[in-house]
Scaffold this motif. Structure first.
Motif, PDB file in Angstrom:
ATOM      1  N   ILE A 148      -0.838   2.191   3.812  1.00  0.00           N
ATOM      2  CA  ILE A 148      -0.396   1.133   2.905  1.00  0.00           C
ATOM      3  C   ILE A 148      -1.271   0.087   2.830  1.00  0.00           C
ATOM      4  O   ILE A 148      -1.506  -0.475   1.693  1.00  0.00           O
ATOM      5  CB  ILE A 148       0.527   0.088   4.786  1.00  0.00           C
ATOM      6  CG1 ILE A 148       1.364   0.742   4.645  1.00  0.00           C
ATOM      7  CG2 ILE A 148       0.660  -1.274   4.036  1.00  0.00           C
ATOM      8  CD1 ILE A 148       2.550   0.879   5.809  1.00  0.00           C
ATOM      9  N   TYR A 149      -2.534  -0.288   3.611  1.00  0.00           N
ATOM     10  CA  TYR A 149      -3.340  -0.935   2.835  1.00  0.00           C
ATOM     11  C   TYR A 149      -4.311  -0.752   1.532  1.00  0.00           C
ATOM     12  O   TYR A 149      -4.490  -0.901   1.004  1.00  0.00           O
ATOM     13  CB  TYR A 149      -4.683  -1.585   4.120  1.00  0.00           C
ATOM     14  CG  TYR A 149      -5.828  -2.100   3.656  1.00  0.00           C
ATOM     15  CD1 TYR A 149      -5.833  -3.454   3.332  1.00  0.00           C
ATOM     16  CD2 TYR A 149      -6.887  -0.806   3.892  1.00  0.00           C
ATOM     17  CE1 TYR A 149      -7.022  -3.873   2.989  1.00  0.00           C
ATOM     18  CE2 TYR A 149      -7.954  -1.786   2.700  1.00  0.00           C
ATOM     19  CZ  TYR A 149      -8.015  -3.388   2.210  1.00  0.00           C
ATOM     20  OH  TYR A 149     -10.040  -3.378   2.399  1.00  0.00           O
ATOM     21  N   ARG A 150      -4.247   0.880   2.059  1.00  0.00           N
ATOM     22  CA  ARG A 150      -5.334   1.139   0.810  1.00  0.00           C
ATOM     23  C   ARG A 150      -4.283   1.363  -0.349  1.00  0.00           C
ATOM     24  O   ARG A 150      -4.450   1.146  -1.526  1.00  0.00           O
ATOM     25  CB  ARG A 150      -5.509   3.022   1.590  1.00  0.00           C
ATOM     26  CG  ARG A 150      -6.575   2.971   2.430  1.00  0.00           C
ATOM     27  CD  ARG A 150      -8.127   2.398   1.840  1.00  0.00           C
ATOM     28  NE  ARG A 150      -9.055   2.738   2.848  1.00  0.00           N
ATOM     29  CZ  ARG A 150     -10.426   2.097   2.215  1.00  0.00           C
ATOM     30  NH1 ARG A 150     -11.320   2.052   1.486  1.00  0.00           N
ATOM     31  NH2 ARG A 150     -11.357   2.088   3.831  1.00  0.00           N
ATOM     32  N   ASN A 151      -2.554   1.677  -0.449  1.00  0.00           N
ATOM     33  CA  ASN A 151      -2.387   1.646  -1.215  1.00  0.00           C
ATOM     34  C   ASN A 151      -2.490   0.573  -2.314  1.00  0.00           C
ATOM     35  O   ASN A 151      -2.165   0.564  -3.474  1.00  0.00           O
ATOM     36  CB  ASN A 151      -0.988   2.451  -1.375  1.00  0.00           C
ATOM     37  CG  ASN A 151      -0.202   3.006  -2.198  1.00  0.00           C
ATOM     38  OD1 ASN A 151      -0.591   3.782  -2.896  1.00  0.00           O
ATOM     39  ND2 ASN A 151       0.905   1.689  -2.203  1.00  0.00           N
ATOM     40  N   ALA A 152      -2.510  -0.532  -0.899  1.00  0.00           N
ATOM     41  CA  ALA A 152      -2.101  -1.947  -2.078  1.00  0.00           C
ATOM     42  C   ALA A 152      -3.321  -1.898  -2.496  1.00  0.00           C
ATOM     43  O   ALA A 152      -3.322  -2.660  -3.969  1.00  0.00           O
ATOM     44  CB  ALA A 152      -1.791  -2.915  -0.695  1.00  0.00           C
ATOM     45  N   GLU A 153      -4.572  -1.474  -2.298  1.00  0.00           N
ATOM     46  CA  GLU A 153      -5.386  -1.829  -3.388  1.00  0.00           C
ATOM     47  C   GLU A 153      -5.672  -0.510  -4.573  1.00  0.00           C
ATOM     48  O   GLU A 153      -6.415  -0.682  -5.791  1.00  0.00           O
ATOM     49  CB  GLU A 153      -6.552  -1.388  -2.305  1.00  0.00           C
ATOM     50  CG  GLU A 153      -7.610  -2.055  -1.443  1.00  0.00           C
ATOM     51  CD  GLU A 153      -7.684  -3.752  -1.595  1.00  0.00           C
ATOM     52  OE1 GLU A 153      -8.143  -3.438  -2.094  1.00  0.00           O
ATOM     53  OE2 GLU A 153      -7.040  -4.561  -0.926  1.00  0.00           O
ATOM     54  N   LYS A 380      10.419  -5.663  -1.124  1.00  0.00           N
ATOM     55  CA  LYS A 380       9.344  -6.079  -1.853  1.00  0.00           C
ATOM     56  C   LYS A 380       8.062  -6.629  -1.684  1.00  0.00           C
ATOM     57  O   LYS A 380       8.629  -8.246  -0.803  1.00  0.00           O
ATOM     58  CB  LYS A 380       9.443  -6.257  -3.435  1.00  0.00           C
ATOM     59  CG  LYS A 380       8.046  -6.183  -4.156  1.00  0.00           C
ATOM     60  CD  LYS A 380       8.021  -6.561  -5.524  1.00  0.00           C
ATOM     61  CE  LYS A 380       8.219  -7.799  -6.178  1.00  0.00           C
ATOM     62  NZ  LYS A 380       8.465  -7.886  -7.572  1.00  0.00           N
ATOM     63  N   LYS A 381       7.240  -5.852  -1.068  1.00  0.00           N
ATOM     64  CA  LYS A 381       5.815  -6.483   0.190  1.00  0.00           C
ATOM     65  C   LYS A 381       4.873  -7.555  -1.260  1.00  0.00           C
ATOM     66  O   LYS A 381       3.597  -7.660  -0.401  1.00  0.00           O
ATOM     67  CB  LYS A 381       6.339  -5.320   1.294  1.00  0.00           C
ATOM     68  CG  LYS A 381       6.786  -5.955   2.176  1.00  0.00           C
ATOM     69  CD  LYS A 381       6.430  -4.695   3.875  1.00  0.00           C
ATOM     70  CE  LYS A 381       7.304  -5.255   5.127  1.00  0.00           C
ATOM     71  NZ  LYS A 381       6.786  -5.033   6.089  1.00  0.00           N
ATOM     72  N   ASP A 382       4.608  -5.465  -2.020  1.00  0.00           N
ATOM     73  CA  ASP A 382       3.554  -6.389  -2.758  1.00  0.00           C
ATOM     74  C   ASP A 382       4.042  -7.142  -3.905  1.00  0.00           C
ATOM     75  O   ASP A 382       4.481  -6.507  -4.711  1.00  0.00           O
ATOM     76  CB  ASP A 382       3.011  -4.665  -3.429  1.00  0.00           C
ATOM     77  CG  ASP A 382       1.298  -4.619  -3.990  1.00  0.00           C
ATOM     78  OD1 ASP A 382       1.646  -5.343  -3.926  1.00  0.00           O
ATOM     79  OD2 ASP A 382       1.374  -4.022  -3.898  1.00  0.00           O
ATOM     80  N   PRO A 383       3.405  -8.202  -3.978  1.00  0.00           N
ATOM     81  CA  PRO A 383       3.575  -8.589  -5.764  1.00  0.00           C
ATOM     82  C   PRO A 383       3.336  -8.297  -6.507  1.00  0.00           C
ATOM     83  O   PRO A 383       4.063  -8.411  -7.946  1.00  0.00           O
ATOM     84  CB  PRO A 383       3.318 -10.292  -5.803  1.00  0.00           C
ATOM     85  CG  PRO A 383       1.743  -9.871  -4.398  1.00  0.00           C
ATOM     86  CD  PRO A 383       2.443  -8.555  -3.354  1.00  0.00           C
TER      87      PRO A 383
END
Length: 509
Positions: A148-153, A380-383
């Motif tokens: 999840i973190y990597r995808n946000a990056e 939605k968790k990723d702005p």
């Protein structure tokens, strides 16, 4: 599920070979230049590797299944259903990432597709976590948190590319059809699709198939050519899935009151929300027309999905969706609904997609005693994801007598939940407060300021914003420019792909 683990490994191997070839080509041209596509692809590969590392834990006889089977918990059936859902969700996440790898970002079409796929991956990973409860939920999150973190990056990398390539974007073909639509496909869509259907489903034996499921299996895999399935009038008791490998399927019925697909799976019956869907669409480019999708589990059985879509560029035209809690699960990617009828009670249009519902009727119906009705619950968790549930130029009215039942436009499922209502007729059924907190228990904190709940130029007895809740994230006075961010053209890039569907749409406000 050994096949999941091996399939994920194969996808990564193919992707890494592709990246290596791309790297060689870049190096031969200029060893000091880092191409944006290369940076994006390398970041995407890291996410895929993180998913691959934990895939075996979700497999048959893996760590999670053993924990469930060794538990004395009475909800083992629901937990096993959640695990089956996760296996499918992880496969979908890998599919989204793999497709983004093979899509150049130097065109409008490509950029929109990659943005959608990356955001869909994040939603899909979080959905896997949210299917579980209690300690299992915490365990699954720990397994997936690095992915999840990597995808946000990766989304951050994509945001940089978006800002730097505005002047480099290509255009679609001059006739208004997107490039991915072939000449033969355009010709098919302009003809009567029923008369030229590739497969006919009929309860009375007049078609080749009597079940919708069998007709879908006959569709080619990963096809760029439209495959048309005509489903004649009748009641079809099925749980249907258009798989992720079934691209560009068009399914046409004889009308929302004539061609009806129904089932009754639900949380109350032991299925996860994901597995409860009567009709699930994963293959990109799906078009559904003149059909009804119903979940008949009733309000007492809690979450019970009638229609679920993860399909990018999916369209539902003149369709009816019947349910109570969680009727329409717009889970991810870009979706368009036109001239549809949607019935439900709690969170009955929900998910993390970029979805526009246009020229439709929204019908809140009677829930369980003591329940509120809530129309939308966006995830939605990723702005950095440009996703939202948008209801545009539609009508919201009660289905039956809802005296004493508060009905709200939406509630915030996640910190960046985004729901927008514009140019609608909103009848008195909507509570003057407009929006509801997720948690209404005494002492619960208010919603975060990061939510975005907006109304623009609505009419009707329920449209007055004078008594709306006074949260920072509630916007009752959008400017035309702000509202314009949530149109078909801006939110889902519909002007790039909807012309080829032959479905009516309004691109702008």
């Amino acid at each position: 599920m050994a096949s999941l683990y091996s399939r994920i490994g194969l996808i990564i191997c193919i992707a890494m070979i592709s990246i290596a070839h791309a790297d060689d080509e870049i190096a031969s041209n200029n060893s000091t230049v880092i191409h944006p596509q290369e940076t994006l692809n390398n970041s995407t590969i890291l996410t895929m590797q993180q998913i691959s590392k934990v895939a075996s834990d979700f497999a048959e006889n893996g760590v999670i299944e053993k924990l469930i089977n060794n538990s004395s918990n009475n909800n083992n059936a629901l937990a096993l259903s959640a695990l089956r859902s996760c296996r499918e969700l992880l496969s979908l996440a890998m599919d989204n990432l793999n497709k983004s790898l093979s899509t150049p970002v130097d065109t409008v079409e490509g950029r929109g597709s990659v943005k959608s796929r990356l955001c869909a991956t994040g939603v899909t990973l979080h959905t896997c976590v949210d299917e579980f409860n209690g300690g299992l939920r915490d365990l699954v999150f720990q397994k997936l948190k690095e992915a999840i973190y990597r995808n946000a990056e990766v989304n951050k990398v994509m945001a940089v590319i978006n800002s730097e390539t505005d002047n480099l974007l290509g255009q679609d073909s001059a006739d208004g059809y997107p490039r991915w639509l072939s000449d033969s496909d355009r010709e098919l869509l302009l003809r009567g699709a029923k008369s030229s259907a590739d497969a006919v489903v009929a309860k009375d034996g007049s078609g080749k198939y009597s079940r919708i499921w069998d007709a879908i299996q006959a569709a080619p895999r990963w096809s760029k050519k439209r495959f048309v399935i005509y489903v004649k009038s009748g009641m079809y008791h099925e749980n249907v899935k258009v798989g992720a490998d079934k691209w560009n399927v068009m399914m046409i019925g004889d009308g929302m009151d004539k061609t009806i697909v129904y089932s009754n799976l639900s949380n109350g019956g032991g299925q996860s929300t994901w597995e409860s869907a009567t009709f699930a669409v994963q293959g990109e480019g799906f078009i559904g027309r003149d059909m009804r999708f119903s979940n008949t589990a009733g309000p007492i059985n809690q979450q019970a999905v009638a229609l679920l879509s993860t399909a990018d560029r999916s369209v539902f035209y003149r369709c009816r969706m019947d349910g109570y809690q969680d009727t329409v699960y717009a889970q991810s990617n870009r979706q368009f609904y036109r001239e549809c009828h949607i019935y439900g009670t709690v969170d009955f249009i929900f998910g993390g997609a970029a979805a526009v519902i246009q020229k439709s009727f929204i019908f809140p119906r009677k829930p369980l005693h003591g329940q509120d009705n809530v129309i939308t619950a966006h995830y939605k968790k990723d702005p950095k994801c440009d996703t939202a549930i948008v209801v545009h130029s539609s009508t919201i009215q009660a289905s039956g007598d809802l005296t004493g039942v508060p009905t709200f436009l939406g509630r915030p499922w996640t910190p960046y939940a985004t729901s927008v209502f514009m140019h609608n007729i909103i009848n008195k059924v909507v509570d003057p407060r407009g929006w509801r907190p997720w948690d209404t228990s005494r002492g619960a904190p208010p919603p975060p300021d990061t939510i975005f709940f907006a109304e623009y130029d609505n009419r009707g007895a329920g449209a007055s914003t004078a008594n709306r809740v006074k949260w920072k994230g509630v916007r009752t006075n959008l400017s035309p420019a702000e509202a314009g961010r949530f149109t078909v053209r801006s939110l889902i890039q519909g002007d790039q792909w909807l012309p080829g569907t032959q479905v009516s749409y309004d691109p702008d406000l």
